[in-house]
Design a protein around this motif. Structure first.
Motif, PDB file in Angstrom:
ATOM      1  N   ASP A 169       6.918 -10.963  16.012  1.00 30.25           N
ATOM      2  CA  ASP A 169       8.208 -11.074  16.379  1.00 30.25           C
ATOM      3  C   ASP A 169       8.432 -10.968  17.673  1.00 30.25           C
ATOM      4  O   ASP A 169       9.778 -11.010  17.815  1.00 30.25           O
ATOM      5  CB  ASP A 169       8.686  -9.741  15.534  1.00 30.25           C
ATOM      6  N   LEU A 170       7.535 -10.645  18.370  1.00 32.92           N
ATOM      7  CA  LEU A 170       7.630 -10.674  19.927  1.00 32.92           C
ATOM      8  C   LEU A 170       7.267 -11.988  20.641  1.00 32.92           C
ATOM      9  O   LEU A 170       6.911 -11.995  21.535  1.00 32.92           O
ATOM     10  CB  LEU A 170       7.122  -9.585  20.553  1.00 32.92           C
ATOM     11  N   GLU A 171       7.728 -12.939  20.083  1.00 28.63           N
ATOM     12  CA  GLU A 171       7.643 -14.348  20.608  1.00 28.63           C
ATOM     13  C   GLU A 171       7.693 -14.428  21.990  1.00 28.63           C
ATOM     14  O   GLU A 171       6.971 -15.160  22.661  1.00 28.63           O
ATOM     15  CB  GLU A 171       8.122 -15.530  19.853  1.00 28.63           C
ATOM     16  N   PHE A 172       8.771 -13.877  22.666  1.00 32.38           N
ATOM     17  CA  PHE A 172       9.399 -14.262  24.022  1.00 32.38           C
ATOM     18  C   PHE A 172       8.359 -13.550  24.906  1.00 32.38           C
ATOM     19  O   PHE A 172       8.002 -13.628  26.165  1.00 32.38           O
ATOM     20  CB  PHE A 172      10.603 -13.787  24.262  1.00 32.38           C
ATOM     21  N   ASP A 173       7.541 -12.568  24.508  1.00 29.41           N
ATOM     22  CA  ASP A 173       6.543 -11.772  25.363  1.00 29.41           C
ATOM     23  C   ASP A 173       5.080 -12.295  25.037  1.00 29.41           C
ATOM     24  O   ASP A 173       4.015 -11.543  25.684  1.00 29.41           O
ATOM     25  CB  ASP A 173       6.614 -10.420  25.027  1.00 29.41           C
ATOM     26  N   ARG A 174       4.993 -13.340  24.369  1.00 26.53           N
ATOM     27  CA  ARG A 174       3.737 -13.853  23.939  1.00 26.53           C
ATOM     28  C   ARG A 174       2.596 -14.269  24.987  1.00 26.53           C
ATOM     29  O   ARG A 174       3.119 -14.672  25.793  1.00 26.53           O
ATOM     30  CB  ARG A 174       3.928 -15.040  23.116  1.00 26.53           C
ATOM     31  N   GLN A 175       1.400 -13.648  24.811  1.00 22.03           N
ATOM     32  CA  GLN A 175       0.353 -13.945  25.834  1.00 22.03           C
ATOM     33  C   GLN A 175      -0.718 -14.706  25.262  1.00 22.03           C
ATOM     34  O   GLN A 175      -1.568 -15.408  26.210  1.00 22.03           O
ATOM     35  CB  GLN A 175      -0.301 -12.658  26.471  1.00 22.03           C
ATOM     36  N   VAL A 176      -0.805 -14.922  24.090  1.00 22.89           N
ATOM     37  CA  VAL A 176      -1.806 -15.661  23.373  1.00 22.89           C
ATOM     38  C   VAL A 176      -1.106 -16.606  22.521  1.00 22.89           C
ATOM     39  O   VAL A 176      -0.190 -16.319  21.456  1.00 22.89           O
ATOM     40  CB  VAL A 176      -2.894 -14.636  22.550  1.00 22.89           C
ATOM     41  N   SER A 177      -1.365 -17.956  22.592  1.00 20.52           N
ATOM     42  CA  SER A 177      -0.731 -19.047  21.969  1.00 20.52           C
ATOM     43  C   SER A 177      -1.252 -18.979  20.361  1.00 20.52           C
ATOM     44  O   SER A 177      -2.552 -18.554  20.382  1.00 20.52           O
ATOM     45  CB  SER A 177      -0.767 -20.269  22.484  1.00 20.52           C
ATOM     46  N   GLN A 178      -0.452 -19.357  19.395  1.00 24.51           N
ATOM     47  CA  GLN A 178      -1.065 -19.701  18.145  1.00 24.51           C
ATOM     48  C   GLN A 178      -2.208 -20.693  17.985  1.00 24.51           C
ATOM     49  O   GLN A 178      -3.062 -20.237  17.327  1.00 24.51           O
ATOM     50  CB  GLN A 178       0.276 -20.103  17.172  1.00 24.51           C
ATOM     51  N   CYS A 179      -2.131 -21.614  18.743  1.00 25.56           N
ATOM     52  CA  CYS A 179      -3.231 -22.635  18.724  1.00 25.56           C
ATOM     53  C   CYS A 179      -4.430 -21.982  19.543  1.00 25.56           C
ATOM     54  O   CYS A 179      -5.546 -22.349  18.915  1.00 25.56           O
ATOM     55  CB  CYS A 179      -2.710 -23.824  19.773  1.00 25.56           C
ATOM     56  N   GLU A 180      -4.200 -21.106  20.367  1.00 27.45           N
ATOM     57  CA  GLU A 180      -5.449 -20.264  20.939  1.00 27.45           C
ATOM     58  C   GLU A 180      -6.175 -19.589  19.804  1.00 27.45           C
ATOM     59  O   GLU A 180      -7.354 -19.480  19.883  1.00 27.45           O
ATOM     60  CB  GLU A 180      -4.924 -19.673  22.137  1.00 27.45           C
ATOM     61  N   GLY A 181      -5.418 -18.666  19.131  1.00 28.97           N
ATOM     62  CA  GLY A 181      -5.872 -17.963  18.165  1.00 28.97           C
ATOM     63  C   GLY A 181      -6.582 -18.718  16.872  1.00 28.97           C
ATOM     64  O   GLY A 181      -7.445 -18.471  16.529  1.00 28.97           O
ATOM     65  N   LYS A 214     -11.399 -20.718  14.418  1.00 29.12           N
ATOM     66  CA  LYS A 214     -12.064 -21.725  13.862  1.00 29.12           C
ATOM     67  C   LYS A 214     -13.631 -21.711  14.522  1.00 29.12           C
ATOM     68  O   LYS A 214     -14.419 -22.172  13.737  1.00 29.12           O
ATOM     69  CB  LYS A 214     -11.264 -23.056  14.136  1.00 29.12           C
ATOM     70  N   SER A 215     -13.617 -21.134  15.769  1.00 29.56           N
ATOM     71  CA  SER A 215     -15.042 -21.377  16.619  1.00 29.56           C
ATOM     72  C   SER A 215     -15.930 -20.507  16.009  1.00 29.56           C
ATOM     73  O   SER A 215     -17.195 -20.465  15.954  1.00 29.56           O
ATOM     74  CB  SER A 215     -14.961 -21.286  17.935  1.00 29.56           C
ATOM     75  N   LEU A 216     -15.291 -19.269  15.119  1.00 29.99           N
ATOM     76  CA  LEU A 216     -15.888 -18.185  14.524  1.00 29.99           C
ATOM     77  C   LEU A 216     -16.329 -18.407  13.183  1.00 29.99           C
ATOM     78  O   LEU A 216     -16.766 -17.598  12.453  1.00 29.99           O
ATOM     79  CB  LEU A 216     -15.377 -16.999  14.688  1.00 29.99           C
ATOM     80  N   ASN A 217     -15.912 -19.493  12.554  1.00 29.83           N
ATOM     81  CA  ASN A 217     -15.727 -20.024  11.016  1.00 29.83           C
ATOM     82  C   ASN A 217     -14.996 -18.819  10.532  1.00 29.83           C
ATOM     83  O   ASN A 217     -15.356 -18.389   9.312  1.00 29.83           O
ATOM     84  CB  ASN A 217     -17.074 -20.175  10.588  1.00 29.83           C
ATOM     85  N   CYS A 218     -13.839 -18.406  10.675  1.00 27.41           N
ATOM     86  CA  CYS A 218     -13.141 -17.342  10.160  1.00 27.41           C
ATOM     87  C   CYS A 218     -11.632 -17.939   9.820  1.00 27.41           C
ATOM     88  O   CYS A 218     -11.189 -19.215  10.491  1.00 27.41           O
ATOM     89  CB  CYS A 218     -12.869 -16.284  11.159  1.00 27.41           C
ATOM     90  N   SER A 219     -10.710 -17.262   9.049  1.00 26.09           N
ATOM     91  CA  SER A 219      -9.734 -17.763   8.811  1.00 26.09           C
ATOM     92  C   SER A 219      -8.904 -17.160  10.003  1.00 26.09           C
ATOM     93  O   SER A 219      -8.890 -16.063  10.562  1.00 26.09           O
ATOM     94  CB  SER A 219      -9.054 -17.479   7.199  1.00 26.09           C
ATOM     95  N   PHE A 220      -7.531 -17.665  10.158  1.00 25.53           N
ATOM     96  CA  PHE A 220      -6.499 -17.074  11.011  1.00 25.53           C
ATOM     97  C   PHE A 220      -5.111 -16.956  10.340  1.00 25.53           C
ATOM     98  O   PHE A 220      -4.782 -18.001   9.647  1.00 25.53           O
ATOM     99  CB  PHE A 220      -6.371 -17.998  12.042  1.00 25.53           C
ATOM    100  N   ILE A 221      -4.502 -16.057  10.749  1.00 20.36           N
ATOM    101  CA  ILE A 221      -3.097 -16.101  10.354  1.00 20.36           C
ATOM    102  C   ILE A 221      -2.317 -15.083  11.356  1.00 20.36           C
ATOM    103  O   ILE A 221      -2.962 -14.121  11.960  1.00 20.36           O
ATOM    104  CB  ILE A 221      -2.897 -15.426   8.971  1.00 20.36           C
ATOM    105  N   GLU A 222      -0.822 -15.540  11.757  1.00 24.91           N
ATOM    106  CA  GLU A 222      -0.156 -14.654  12.375  1.00 24.91           C
ATOM    107  C   GLU A 222       0.714 -13.819  11.671  1.00 24.91           C
ATOM    108  O   GLU A 222       1.341 -14.444  10.822  1.00 24.91           O
ATOM    109  CB  GLU A 222       0.798 -15.486  13.741  1.00 24.91           C
ATOM    110  N   THR A 223       1.025 -12.567  11.908  1.00 20.84           N
ATOM    111  CA  THR A 223       1.833 -11.590  11.286  1.00 20.84           C
ATOM    112  C   THR A 223       2.822 -10.836  12.255  1.00 20.84           C
ATOM    113  O   THR A 223       2.816 -10.805  13.362  1.00 20.84           O
ATOM    114  CB  THR A 223       0.939 -10.658  10.572  1.00 20.84           C
ATOM    115  N   SER A 224       3.528 -10.111  11.368  1.00 19.12           N
ATOM    116  CA  SER A 224       4.710  -9.237  12.242  1.00 19.12           C
ATOM    117  C   SER A 224       4.821  -8.138  11.032  1.00 19.12           C
ATOM    118  O   SER A 224       5.486  -8.349  10.039  1.00 19.12           O
ATOM    119  CB  SER A 224       6.018  -9.951  12.499  1.00 19.12           C
ATOM    120  N   ALA A 225       4.234  -7.013  11.387  1.00 15.76           N
ATOM    121  CA  ALA A 225       4.502  -5.808  10.496  1.00 15.76           C
ATOM    122  C   ALA A 225       6.058  -5.462  10.481  1.00 15.76           C
ATOM    123  O   ALA A 225       6.499  -4.966   9.661  1.00 15.76           O
ATOM    124  CB  ALA A 225       3.602  -4.612  10.929  1.00 15.76           C
ATOM    125  N   LYS A 226       6.394  -5.529  11.667  1.00 17.63           N
ATOM    126  CA  LYS A 226       7.901  -5.272  11.760  1.00 17.63           C
ATOM    127  C   LYS A 226       8.875  -6.058  10.855  1.00 17.63           C
ATOM    128  O   LYS A 226       9.643  -5.691  10.033  1.00 17.63           O
ATOM    129  CB  LYS A 226       8.460  -5.362  13.082  1.00 17.63           C
TER     130      LYS A 226
END
Length: 188
Positions: free
Chosen positions: A119-131, A136-148
């Motif tokens: 939810d804090l998109e305008f303060d983002r320091q890590v892009s979704q693609c980077e995450g 993927k490099s660790l063979n893990c799943s990935f998801i972005e969330t917002s608890a808020k």
């Protein structure tokens, strides 16, 4: 009902407790109160079956790291959480990944990397693609969330449970899974 032992790891302040409380109590906590260790239980219907999630919300601070060690051995699946507005929290994901895989003596562990505070998109320091690329490099799943805003909170846990189910099916003789009961569907 099938039970799952899950643990949430990540640096302090990334929203581990907020994600857990949003899932379990359907509310967002505004005030940051550092967690020592809390456990929660939640029933979810996943793939048409009621599942019981036994969730350990771990401390983000190193002074409580010994408490984490026990659950590293017992846990079946792990969420590693970072904040998308904190480069430092993202940089620590690999350390948590290595902690888990070293304790399990395997890189074949159900892990989901979670970029929280979407939810804090305008303060983002890590892009979704980077995450995504890092997970993927660790063979893990990935998801972005917002608890808020309750964005993908339940979905993060559902993805983890599905990874655990696949891991159980792929490793039926794994003695680390003694603490769960297999449903008829999982045995077939």
């Amino acid at each position: 009902m099938t039970e799952y032992k899950l643990a949430i790891y990540g640096r302090g302040g990334v929203g581990k407790s907020a994600l857990t409380i949003q899932l379990v109590q359907n509310q967002f906590i505004e005030i940051y109160d550092p967690t020592i260790e809390d456990s929660y239980r939640k029933q979810l219907v996943i793939e048409g079956e009621t599942r019981i999630l036994d969730i350990l919300d771990t401390a983000g601070s190193e002074e409580y790291s010994m408490m984490k060690d026990t659950y590293l051995l017992e846990g079946e699946g792990f969420l590693i959480v970072y904040s998308i507005v904190s480069r430092n929290s993202f940089d620590e994901v690999r350390s948590f990944y290595e902690l888990i895989t070293r304790a399990k003596d395997s890189e074949d562990v159900p892990i989901v990397i979670v970029g929280n505070k979407a939810d804090l998109e305008f303060d983002r320091q890590v892009s979704q693609c980077e995450g995504m690329d890092f997970a993927k490099s660790l063979n893990c799943s990935f998801i972005e969330t917002s608890a808020k805003s309750n964005l993908n909170v339940e979905e993060a846990f559902v993805v983890l449970v599905k990874k655990i189910n696949k891991h159980r099916l792929d490793n039926p003789n794994n003695n680390n899974n003694n603490n769960h009961r297999r449903s008829r569907c999982e045995i077939l």
